[in-house]
Design a protein around this motif. Structure first.
Motif, PDB file in Angstrom:
ATOM      1  N   THR A   1      24.568  -1.716 -38.182  1.00  0.00           N
ATOM      2  CA  THR A   1      24.660  -1.225 -36.546  1.00  0.00           C
ATOM      3  C   THR A   1      23.603  -2.710 -36.535  1.00  0.00           C
ATOM      4  N   PHE A   2      23.188  -3.074 -37.682  1.00  0.00           N
ATOM      5  CA  PHE A   2      22.055  -3.847 -37.003  1.00  0.00           C
ATOM      6  C   PHE A   2      22.571  -5.246 -37.209  1.00  0.00           C
ATOM      7  N   VAL A   3      23.572  -5.857 -38.525  1.00  0.00           N
ATOM      8  CA  VAL A   3      23.999  -6.529 -38.107  1.00  0.00           C
ATOM      9  C   VAL A   3      25.286  -7.589 -36.767  1.00  0.00           C
ATOM     10  N   HIS A   4      25.328  -6.005 -36.458  1.00  0.00           N
ATOM     11  CA  HIS A   4      26.182  -6.356 -35.558  1.00  0.00           C
ATOM     12  C   HIS A   4      26.104  -6.889 -34.125  1.00  0.00           C
ATOM     13  N   SER A   5      24.163  -5.875 -34.259  1.00  0.00           N
ATOM     14  CA  SER A   5      23.614  -6.173 -32.759  1.00  0.00           C
ATOM     15  C   SER A   5      23.115  -7.667 -32.844  1.00  0.00           C
ATOM     16  N   ARG A   6      23.041  -8.103 -34.104  1.00  0.00           N
ATOM     17  CA  ARG A   6      22.378  -9.276 -34.927  1.00  0.00           C
ATOM     18  C   ARG A   6      23.048 -10.521 -34.076  1.00  0.00           C
ATOM     19  N   LEU A   7      24.643 -10.241 -34.514  1.00  0.00           N
ATOM     20  CA  LEU A   7      25.275 -11.045 -33.968  1.00  0.00           C
ATOM     21  C   LEU A   7      26.369 -11.269 -32.209  1.00  0.00           C
ATOM     22  N   ILE A   8      25.458 -10.074 -31.826  1.00  0.00           N
ATOM     23  CA  ILE A   8      25.906 -10.085 -29.934  1.00  0.00           C
ATOM     24  C   ILE A   8      24.873 -10.588 -29.048  1.00  0.00           C
ATOM     25  N   ALA A   9      23.501 -10.005 -30.309  1.00  0.00           N
ATOM     26  CA  ALA A   9      22.099 -11.251 -29.157  1.00  0.00           C
ATOM     27  C   ALA A   9      22.693 -12.597 -29.458  1.00  0.00           C
ATOM     28  N   ALA A  10      22.623 -13.079 -31.344  1.00  0.00           N
ATOM     29  CA  ALA A  10      23.239 -14.454 -30.777  1.00  0.00           C
ATOM     30  C   ALA A  10      24.037 -14.933 -29.559  1.00  0.00           C
ATOM     31  N   ARG A  11      25.285 -13.885 -29.841  1.00  0.00           N
ATOM     32  CA  ARG A  11      26.720 -14.619 -28.576  1.00  0.00           C
ATOM     33  C   ARG A  11      25.961 -14.924 -27.309  1.00  0.00           C
ATOM     34  N   ASP A  12      25.714 -13.333 -27.282  1.00  0.00           N
ATOM     35  CA  ASP A  12      24.569 -13.606 -25.593  1.00  0.00           C
ATOM     36  C   ASP A  12      23.433 -14.810 -25.608  1.00  0.00           C
ATOM     37  N   ALA A  13      23.259 -15.416 -26.709  1.00  0.00           N
ATOM     38  CA  ALA A  13      22.168 -16.499 -26.636  1.00  0.00           C
ATOM     39  C   ALA A  13      23.427 -17.643 -26.521  1.00  0.00           C
ATOM     40  N   GLY A  14      24.567 -17.466 -26.310  1.00  0.00           N
ATOM     41  CA  GLY A  14      24.849 -18.475 -25.904  1.00  0.00           C
ATOM     42  C   GLY A  14      25.415 -19.060 -27.109  1.00  0.00           C
ATOM     43  N   ALA A  15      25.697 -18.630 -28.616  1.00  0.00           N
ATOM     44  CA  ALA A  15      26.665 -18.933 -29.395  1.00  0.00           C
ATOM     45  C   ALA A  15      28.062 -18.905 -29.080  1.00  0.00           C
ATOM     46  N   ALA A  16      28.822 -19.525 -30.566  1.00  0.00           N
ATOM     47  CA  ALA A  16      30.184 -19.429 -30.362  1.00  0.00           C
ATOM     48  C   ALA A  16      29.970 -18.664 -31.632  1.00  0.00           C
ATOM     49  N   VAL A  17      31.177 -17.497 -31.926  1.00  0.00           N
ATOM     50  CA  VAL A  17      31.164 -16.665 -33.032  1.00  0.00           C
ATOM     51  C   VAL A  17      32.264 -16.556 -33.565  1.00  0.00           C
ATOM     52  N   LEU A  18      33.114 -16.635 -34.570  1.00  0.00           N
ATOM     53  CA  LEU A  18      33.771 -16.465 -35.588  1.00  0.00           C
ATOM     54  C   LEU A  18      34.214 -15.585 -36.438  1.00  0.00           C
ATOM     55  N   LEU A  19      34.374 -14.389 -36.326  1.00  0.00           N
ATOM     56  CA  LEU A  19      34.249 -12.745 -36.955  1.00  0.00           C
ATOM     57  C   LEU A  19      35.751 -12.639 -37.759  1.00  0.00           C
ATOM     58  N   ILE A  20      35.275 -13.239 -39.284  1.00  0.00           N
ATOM     59  CA  ILE A  20      36.619 -12.890 -39.674  1.00  0.00           C
ATOM     60  C   ILE A  20      36.725 -12.041 -40.507  1.00  0.00           C
ATOM     61  N   SER A  21      37.205 -11.212 -40.320  1.00  0.00           N
ATOM     62  CA  SER A  21      37.283  -9.682 -41.039  1.00  0.00           C
ATOM     63  C   SER A  21      38.627  -8.519 -41.440  1.00  0.00           C
ATOM     64  N   GLU A  22      38.623  -7.940 -42.856  1.00  0.00           N
ATOM     65  CA  GLU A  22      40.227  -7.249 -42.687  1.00  0.00           C
ATOM     66  C   GLU A  22      39.299  -5.461 -42.459  1.00  0.00           C
ATOM     67  N   ASP A  23      37.958  -5.549 -41.375  1.00  0.00           N
ATOM     68  CA  ASP A  23      37.798  -4.190 -40.985  1.00  0.00           C
ATOM     69  C   ASP A  23      38.542  -4.308 -39.775  1.00  0.00           C
ATOM     70  N   LEU A  24      39.255  -3.324 -39.191  1.00  0.00           N
ATOM     71  CA  LEU A  24      40.388  -4.128 -37.627  1.00  0.00           C
ATOM     72  C   LEU A  24      39.001  -3.286 -36.629  1.00  0.00           C
ATOM     73  N   ASP A  25      39.110  -2.116 -37.707  1.00  0.00           N
ATOM     74  CA  ASP A  25      37.617  -1.469 -36.583  1.00  0.00           C
ATOM     75  C   ASP A  25      36.886  -1.930 -35.483  1.00  0.00           C
ATOM     76  N   GLU A  26      36.422  -2.942 -36.732  1.00  0.00           N
ATOM     77  CA  GLU A  26      35.390  -3.999 -37.075  1.00  0.00           C
ATOM     78  C   GLU A  26      35.937  -4.948 -35.286  1.00  0.00           C
ATOM     79  N   VAL A  27      37.011  -5.261 -35.954  1.00  0.00           N
ATOM     80  CA  VAL A  27      37.509  -6.447 -35.424  1.00  0.00           C
ATOM     81  C   VAL A  27      37.082  -6.307 -34.007  1.00  0.00           C
ATOM     82  N   MET A  28      37.836  -4.873 -33.302  1.00  0.00           N
ATOM     83  CA  MET A  28      37.959  -4.671 -32.133  1.00  0.00           C
ATOM     84  C   MET A  28      36.295  -4.242 -30.925  1.00  0.00           C
TER      85      MET A  28
END
Length: 514
Positions: free
Chosen positions: A443-470
């Motif tokens: 939950t913490f990692v996801h919140s930080r990635l979302i915060a980085a995205r909201d701050a203007g970063a481009a995020v490439l998320l590679i995951s084998e967990d389909l729920d996480e990707v969606m």
């Protein structure tokens, strides 16, 4: 999976305590495991789960307490004694020889590799049968060093199953398996448990815990804080028991993406061993957008990650970074362009095992201010940076001077995450960013990635967990044999539809179009 009433106690841990300096990893832990039972062991990263299992398997010696297997004391600190007693373990961190084949790794320790009596033909046939029955496809003649992370995990599982353990410890065994492979593994485990196999199952995937276990034990800060029958609980209650508080998943709000920061146009890269390269890939990473990449392990994710991170160059096609074609492409050039990496393998490419947390925290920035001044290292600034990461990202460790190899995998991952995000990157390569993390850390990692995205970063998320990707992606691509699907905007596809693409269906003419 209900426990057999009055079944034989096959394992008893009594008062197990283990200290690493001032850190108490296990604090007077006691429990029993019965024949034909699956116990799930839950806890936050650093809660002491892996330490406890390493004591049981003989890798560590407890400071206090005893272990009994089938009513007999288990000599402490002797893995061979544990194996002889019928205890098998699938380790969270790989214990394979890269320069040997899959078959040789599985047979390692069962006899002399050059012995004609080893029965290579029979061993090969048995491995093939286990691979088929467990859905763990892997080439027995492939060198382990050429395998993907997912394939290496399959070898670890096969290696334990080959030894016919009566007690099996599974430490995050499905972390890199597809849902289909996990289902097949669980089906076989159920059959084996019905025949008397006893299992200790360590996982952070609460759905799997609910599906496979009969009881759940919860550790927190090295202590056993809860034990409950699986039938009497649910995911929400287990998550609260693990962290001691209610957990709320972060929300991804809609936003308009910014300009393209990285663009790939019909890019090909060469094949590397068993790993496919990219095939005419078109991809655009935009500021303020999370681009998710779904796919079964070994379908070109590594090639794309290597390309974005500067480890690979396009063999054909075009690449633009911030609107310009880079003159040279290397890891140094990628870092200079503001690309930060959360690598897939935190041990092999993410950290240096014998370096301290401080040294690992500045691995990619040691030549920059404030860590370097006129060619001299400022270790005070470096240690201060490491302490900030430890505090902000809740890295459970003895301190910044500790060797990072002493940390649990999840705490290593949190240090890497802090190293990446504290650099305020423009592009984030997040390759399996929450693999092996507990629900609170996820939950913490996801919140930080979302915060980085909201701050203007481009995020490439590679995951084998389909729920996480969606859950996290603004747009989703599926990769299959090095080819990329069209971009699916958030909410426009179902898991079943994405699963169809992951199986290779739909990759016809124009399927790579972005």
């Amino acid at each position: 999976m209900a426990r057999e009433a009055g079944a034989e106690v096959v394992l008893r841990l009594d008062g197990i305590t283990k200290r690493f300096g001032a850190l108490v990893a296990n604090d007077a832990i006691s429990f029993e495991l019965r024949r034909g039972e699956v116990i799930a062991l839950l806890g936050e990263n650093g809660a002491g789960k892996t330490t406890l299992m390493n004591i049981l398997f003989g890798h560590y010696t407890a400071d206090e307490g005893t272990v009994e297997v089938f009513g007999h004391p288990l000599p402490p600190g002797h893995p061979r004694a544990a194996l002889a007693a019928g205890v098998g373990m699938v380790h969270q961190h790989f214990t394979l020889a890269d320069n040997m084949t899959v078959l040789e790794n599985i047979l390692l320790g069962t006899g002399t590799l050059l012995s004609p009596r080893l029965g290579r033909g029979a061993a090969r046939a048995r491995v093939a049968r286990l691979s088929r029955d467990f859905g763990l496809s892997v080439n027995p003649d492939a060198r382990v060093g050429t395998l993907s992370v997912g394939e290496r995990q399959r070898v670890e599982i096969l290696k334990a199953l080959y030894r016919e353990a009566r007690i099996l410890i599974l430490d995050e065994p499905t972390a890199v398996l597809t849902p289909q492979e996990t289902t097949a593994l669980f089906e076989t485990l159920r059959k084996a448990v019905a025949l008397g196999l006893s299992v200790i199952f360590i996982s952070h995937k609460l759905g799997e815990v609910m599906a496979i276990s009969s009881r759940v034990l919860v550790l927190r800060h090295g202590r056993l804080v809860g034990a409950v029958a699986t039938a009497d609980t649910d995911r929400h209650k287990l998550a609260e028991m693990m962290v001691g508080a209610e957990i709320t998943a972060p929300k991804l709000s809609d936003r308009t993406p910014g300009p393209a920061l990285l663009t790939l146009s019909n890019v090909d890269t060469p094949r590397r061993g068993n790993t496919p390269g990219l095939n005419a890939v078109n991809l655009t990473l935009r500021a303020g957008q999370i681009t998710g990449l779904a796919g079964v392990s070994g379908n070109g994710q590594a090639a794309l990650a290597d390309l974005v991170g500067g480890l690979e160059r396009p063999a054909h096609g075009g690449m633009e970074l911030h609107g310009l074609v880079p003159d040279d492409w290397s890891p140094r050039a990628a870092l200079a362009a503001g690309i930060a990496r959360i690598p897939e393998d935190r041990h092999k490419t993410g950290t240096v095992a014998d370096f301290t947390l401080t040294e690992n925290a500045i691995l990619e920035r040691y030549a920059e201010a404030p860590f370097s001044r006129k060619g001299w290292m400022d270790w005070s600034a470096a240690e201060g940076f490491a302490r900030k990461i430890i505090e902000t990202y809740d890295v459970r460790c003895p301190g910044p001077a500790a060797r990072i190899r002493l940390l649990s995998g999840g705490n290593m991952q949190k240090l890497i995450l802090g190293r990446v995000l504290e650099a305020a990157p423009k592009i984030i390569l997040a390759n399996q960013p929450v693999r092996g993390l507990d629900i609170g850390a996820v939950t913490f990692v996801h919140s930080r990635l979302i915060a980085a995205r909201d701050a203007g970063a481009a995020v490439l998320l590679i995951s084998e967990d389909l729920d996480e990707v969606m859950a996290l992606s603004d747009v989703i691509h599926v990769i299959y044999e090095g080819r990329l699907s069209p971009a699916f905007p958030r909410g426009t596809t179902t898991p079943a539809e994405l699963g169809t693409w992951m199986a290779g269906h739909g990759f016809g003419e124009g399927a790579d179009a972005a």
